[in-house]
Design a protein around this motif. Structure first.
Motif, PDB file in Angstrom:
ATOM      1  N   GLN A   1       0.817  -1.214   0.000  1.00  0.00           N
ATOM      2  CA  GLN A   1       0.000   0.000   0.000  1.00  0.00           C
ATOM      3  C   GLN A   1       0.851   1.266   0.000  1.00  0.00           C
ATOM      4  OE1 GLN A   1      -3.065  -0.153   3.010  1.00  0.00           O
ATOM      5  NE2 GLN A   1      -3.308  -2.364   2.754  1.00  0.00           N
TER       6      GLN A   1
ATOM      7  N   ASP B   1     -11.159   1.295   0.584  1.00  0.00           N
ATOM      8  CA  ASP B   1     -10.725   2.467   1.340  1.00  0.00           C
ATOM      9  C   ASP B   1      -9.428   2.216   2.087  1.00  0.00           C
ATOM     10  OD1 ASP B   1     -12.908   3.886   0.462  1.00  0.00           O
ATOM     11  OD2 ASP B   1     -14.146   3.456   2.241  1.00  0.00           O
ATOM     12  N   ASP B   2      -9.168   0.946   2.453  1.00  0.00           N
ATOM     13  CA  ASP B   2      -7.923   0.631   3.172  1.00  0.00           C
ATOM     14  C   ASP B   2      -6.757   0.384   2.216  1.00  0.00           C
ATOM     15  OD1 ASP B   2      -8.590  -1.772   2.065  1.00  0.00           O
ATOM     16  OD2 ASP B   2      -8.756  -2.871   3.964  1.00  0.00           O
TER      17      ASP B   2
ATOM     18  N   ARG C   1      -6.561  -1.842  -0.263  1.00  0.00           N
ATOM     19  CA  ARG C   1      -6.453  -3.183  -0.865  1.00  0.00           C
ATOM     20  C   ARG C   1      -7.179  -3.230  -2.200  1.00  0.00           C
ATOM     21  NH1 ARG C   1      -8.518  -7.197   3.609  1.00  0.00           N
ATOM     22  NH2 ARG C   1     -10.015  -5.489   3.875  1.00  0.00           N
TER      23      ARG C   1
END
Length: 409
Positions: free
Chosen positions: A375, A406-407, A409
């Motif tokens: 990320q 949103d994270d 991934r």
């Protein structure tokens, strides 16, 4: 090997083989004409550390990948798809006995995503790394992490003719740098600065006719894009080419069969003028070329954070690119190069081109990293770290499109 068959790269091959026998990483700086692209993979094939695995070599363009594979196959008395094969977009020629696979950069990314450990391969060779495409920077970063976490025995070799070798060596953990001088015949350089109101196609066509009068062999003309190729071709037809001189085009949008025709040798007693983009700059020898006409321009993609769009801009080439282009005239015999700019302008060209990573749309990169499980680009080792603002904007776009959660991934 007969002396007539020897190439400059053969002089440093023992040093290169020793470096990859005793370590897992190396940098090879070999000048144009050294023979690195076609000699090195075949020599590494005999290394004990390979242990039955295959070699993977990256080329920046489809035509270069296919040509390199075909040349190596011919040197073994075979056809592509036997010991040496290739994988490019929309075409694959590999077989059960293939030991060397020449692939384009995007293909490597797909292979890594499917098998991060590259279990079937003993080494990855990055050829012509100086072009610094986004895909090649990404491929090297992924390979470095793969070697660190999954494959300590995976060999990585970075090769180039014009490269800041010290910086690459540092990225590869202090890898040894091997230098090969290359075989380059003398190339006489003529500067022909363009007038303020002149048209590129007229100046290029005039230089081509001068080159045909003064120099034997074929002429390779570097132009920024397809529009300039078409207009220069029209100008040459109006002015009239000498009898027996064929006009060819060479750019990445052409069918592969037509690309092959453009680089093939001419029949005896005939000549050709090849109007090309930067596709002919490196990794590829256009048979018969003894003269180069260089417009000194390249069309490069530039991403605008303000508009969120990528646009193509025409800009002067770097000195490294100009030298690569000039060298095309001296691969097989003495040649000449006509530059459509002045000596003073040449001194002010940037030494190297800006890496694509620093100016491109990073959404494809962010998506590949997310698929890889990363990320934050800082988790990987880069020659140049992706710009933080552009990367954040790319992730935001992908989230709006629903491609990223949103994270991240």
């Amino acid at each position: 090997m007969a002396e007539v068959d020897r190439l400059p790269i053969d002089e440093v091959m023992p040093e290169l083989l020793k470096a990859l026998d005793s370590g897992t990483r190396a940098v090879l700086v070999a000048q144009p004409g050294a023979g690195k692209t076609t000699r090195v993979p075949l020599a590494l094939l005999k290394s004990g550390w390979l242990e039955g695995r295959k070699l993977l070599m990256l080329e920046p363009r489809r035509l270069a990948a296919r040509s390199a594979a075909a040349y190596m196959a011919r040197s073994l008395g075979e056809s592509a798809g036997e010991t040496v094969g290739y994988r490019v977009r929309l075409e694959t020629k590999v077989g059960p006995g293939t030991r060397i696979e020449v692939v384009t950069e995007g293909v490597l990314t797909r292979m890594l995503q499917e098998d991060p450990a590259l279990e079937a391969y003993g080494a990855v060779i990055f050829d012509e790394f100086h072009e610094r495409h986004l895909s090649s920077d990404l491929g090297l970063a992924l390979c470095l992490q793969s070697a660190s976490l999954l494959r300590e025995d995976l060999r990585l070799l970075v090769m180039s003719a014009t490269l800041a070798a010290g910086k690459v060596s540092e990225l590869l953990g202090g890898a040894p740098v091997i230098l090969s001088e290359g075989r380059q015949y003398p190339v006489e350089t003529f500067y022909r600065p363009r007038g303020s109101g002149s048209r590129l196609e007229q100046d290029a066509a005039a230089a081509v006719l001068e080159a045909l009068r003064q120099q034997e062999g074929d002429v390779l003309v570097f132009l920024p894009g397809m529009a300039e190729i078409r207009r220069t071709g029209d100008a040459l037809r109006r002015l009239g080419l000498p009898d027996g001189t064929a006009l060819r085009q060479l750019h990445g949008s052409m069918p592969l069969r037509e690309q092959d025709e453009a680089v093939a040798p001419c029949p005896p007693g005939s000549r050709k003028v090849v109007l090309a983009t930067g596709i002919a700059e490196s990794s590829l020898t256009v048979a018969g070329v003894r003269a180069v006409v260089d417009a000194g321009l390249a069309r490069v993609p530039k991403f605008s954070p303000r508009t969120g769009m990528t646009r193509l801009e025409t800009e002067p080439v770097s000195r490294a690119s100009a030298d690569q282009r000039r060298g095309r005239a001296g691969r097989t015999a003495p040649g000449a190069c006509w530059r459509l700019w002045g000596e003073e302008a040449h001194r002010h060209l940037p030494p190297f081109a800006t890496p694509e990573l620093m100016e491109a749309d990073l959404a494809p990169l962010a998506l590949e990293l997310a698929a890889w499980g990363v990320q934050d680009p800082a988790e990987l080792d880069w020659l140049d770290v992706p710009p933080a603002a552009a990367y954040a904007q790319a992730c935001e776009l992908l989230q709006r499109l629903g491609a990223l959660a949103d994270d991240g991934r």
